[in-house]
Scaffold this motif. Sequence first.
Motif, mmCIF file in Angstrom:
data_model
loop_
_atom_site.group_PDB
_atom_site.id
_atom_site.type_symbol
_atom_site.label_atom_id
_atom_site.label_comp_id
_atom_site.label_asym_id
_atom_site.label_seq_id
_atom_site.Cartn_x
_atom_site.Cartn_y
_atom_site.Cartn_z
ATOM 1 N N MET A 1 0.849 -1.197 0.000
ATOM 2 C CA MET A 1 0.000 0.000 0.000
ATOM 3 C C MET A 1 0.883 1.245 0.000
ATOM 4 O O MET A 1 1.571 1.531 0.977
ATOM 5 N N THR A 2 0.908 1.961 -1.122
ATOM 6 C CA THR A 2 1.777 3.129 -1.240
ATOM 7 C C THR A 2 1.141 4.388 -0.664
ATOM 8 O O THR A 2 1.822 5.398 -0.504
ATOM 9 N N GLU A 3 -0.159 4.341 -0.374
ATOM 10 C CA GLU A 3 -0.841 5.485 0.217
ATOM 11 C C GLU A 3 -1.593 5.040 1.461
ATOM 12 O O GLU A 3 -2.013 3.889 1.577
ATOM 13 N N LEU A 4 -1.768 5.965 2.374
ATOM 14 C CA LEU A 4 -2.452 5.694 3.628
ATOM 15 C C LEU A 4 -3.570 6.704 3.807
ATOM 16 O O LEU A 4 -3.366 7.910 3.591
ATOM 17 N N ALA A 5 -4.755 6.239 4.214
ATOM 18 C CA ALA A 5 -5.878 7.124 4.522
ATOM 19 C C ALA A 5 -6.485 6.676 5.844
ATOM 20 O O ALA A 5 -7.040 5.573 5.938
ATOM 21 N N LEU A 6 -6.340 7.488 6.867
ATOM 22 C CA LEU A 6 -6.861 7.182 8.201
ATOM 23 C C LEU A 6 -8.026 8.094 8.529
ATOM 24 O O LEU A 6 -7.996 9.294 8.231
ATOM 25 N N GLN A 7 -9.026 7.539 9.167
ATOM 26 C CA GLN A 7 -10.198 8.318 9.566
ATOM 27 C C GLN A 7 -10.584 7.919 10.986
ATOM 28 O O GLN A 7 -10.843 6.747 11.265
ATOM 29 N N LEU A 8 -10.585 8.879 11.883
ATOM 30 C CA LEU A 8 -11.038 8.676 13.246
ATOM 31 C C LEU A 8 -12.089 9.718 13.582
ATOM 32 O O LEU A 8 -12.181 10.759 12.919
ATOM 33 N N ASP A 9 -12.872 9.452 14.615
ATOM 34 C CA ASP A 9 -13.792 10.488 15.087
ATOM 35 C C ASP A 9 -12.969 11.698 15.512
ATOM 36 O O ASP A 9 -12.121 11.604 16.398
ATOM 37 N N GLY A 10 -13.182 12.811 14.840
ATOM 38 C CA GLY A 10 -12.446 14.016 15.206
ATOM 39 C C GLY A 10 -11.164 14.243 14.455
ATOM 40 O O GLY A 10 -10.431 15.188 14.779
ATOM 41 N N GLY A 11 -10.860 13.426 13.444
ATOM 42 C CA GLY A 11 -9.640 13.686 12.706
ATOM 43 C C GLY A 11 -9.419 12.741 11.550
ATOM 44 O O GLY A 11 -10.042 11.675 11.463
ATOM 45 N N HIS A 12 -8.529 13.119 10.655
ATOM 46 C CA HIS A 12 -8.142 12.259 9.544
ATOM 47 C C HIS A 12 -6.734 12.621 9.087
ATOM 48 O O HIS A 12 -6.259 13.734 9.316
ATOM 49 N N LEU A 13 -6.091 11.647 8.454
ATOM 50 C CA LEU A 13 -4.717 11.826 7.997
ATOM 51 C C LEU A 13 -4.517 11.022 6.719
ATOM 52 O O LEU A 13 -4.985 9.892 6.608
ATOM 53 N N SER A 14 -3.795 11.628 5.771
ATOM 54 C CA SER A 14 -3.393 10.934 4.545
ATOM 55 C C SER A 14 -1.878 11.022 4.408
ATOM 56 O O SER A 14 -1.274 12.036 4.762
ATOM 57 N N ALA A 15 -1.278 9.960 3.894
ATOM 58 C CA ALA A 15 0.169 9.938 3.682
ATOM 59 C C ALA A 15 0.473 9.106 2.452
ATOM 60 O O ALA A 15 -0.381 8.363 1.953
ATOM 61 N N ARG A 16 1.684 9.232 1.953
ATOM 62 C CA ARG A 16 2.100 8.472 0.776
ATOM 63 C C ARG A 16 3.592 8.196 0.844
ATOM 64 O O ARG A 16 4.354 8.964 1.445
ATOM 65 N N LEU A 17 3.991 7.117 0.218
ATOM 66 C CA LEU A 17 5.409 6.871 0.009
ATOM 67 C C LEU A 17 5.913 7.799 -1.088
ATOM 68 O O LEU A 17 5.165 8.162 -2.001
ATOM 69 N N THR A 18 7.180 8.202 -1.019
ATOM 70 C CA THR A 18 7.733 9.137 -1.999
ATOM 71 C C THR A 18 9.013 8.551 -2.595
ATOM 72 O O THR A 18 10.125 8.974 -2.269
ATOM 73 N N PRO A 19 8.868 7.582 -3.503
ATOM 74 C CA PRO A 19 10.050 6.927 -4.074
ATOM 75 C C PRO A 19 10.926 7.871 -4.885
ATOM 76 O O PRO A 19 12.128 7.632 -5.039
#
Length: 253
Positions: A1-19
């Motif tokens: 998984m080269t990208e990440l998408a997190l979702q919580l009550d009260g927040g969210h975060l996205s990240a990615r690998l940068t080759p």
Amino acid sequence: MTELALQLDGGHLSARLTPWDERALGFATSEITVFHAADADTAKQLLAQTQAWAGEHGVRYLFGRVDGNDHMLRGALLEADFRFVETSLTISRSGMGNLPVVPRGMLPSLRPATAADITLLRQIAHDDFAHGRFLEDPAIDVARARQRTANWIEDLINDGQAYAAESRGRVIGFHAERAHPGEHRAELLLTGAAAPYAMLAVPLWVTALQSLADRDIQHCTTLVSATNTGILNLYARLGFQFNSTLTGFRKFL
């Protein structure tokens, strides 16, 4: 998984690998691209899950930017042992009129950059760009950071997003953008004149903005290092608006 998408009550975060960064730096890297949290506990959980994901992918260098006015997120990053490395400003311009008057003979021309331009444009990017998150991080080898900038312009050329700037038959710099014609907007990616042609920086930018106007691009945005006072003064002279401040943090895992 080269990208990440997190979702919580009260927040969210996205990240990615940068080759593309790993290619120059010599170790796996990733970037947090979106980070919002309503409270410190949510921010802590999001960062913990992100670091676990990065660790699973062998990442050594994790970077992210947050709103410079968001003390809670900044505090959460510091508490998670991230280190502050740079400040950037988001800037924009709407409408391409009212540009500084430049004698026509000083205006360079722009043409799509080709493979034949790669060697020279890489050299300009390597030698004459001194700002950016890797170049400003004292933990990153300067030679590798410069290599990363050179790689970037080559990638932009190969993606058809770069232009060579010419004046009197000589290549004096380049301009790169990501245009969205259907939305009449563009993201300005990397622009600059080679050091011997520094006096043509304003004419180069005037040419670039006129080129956008010719294609009915009505709005442009970019990100600039707050330490680059020369380019900040240039953008102010060109009528750009300074919109927000972002603070960049990184952590070695």
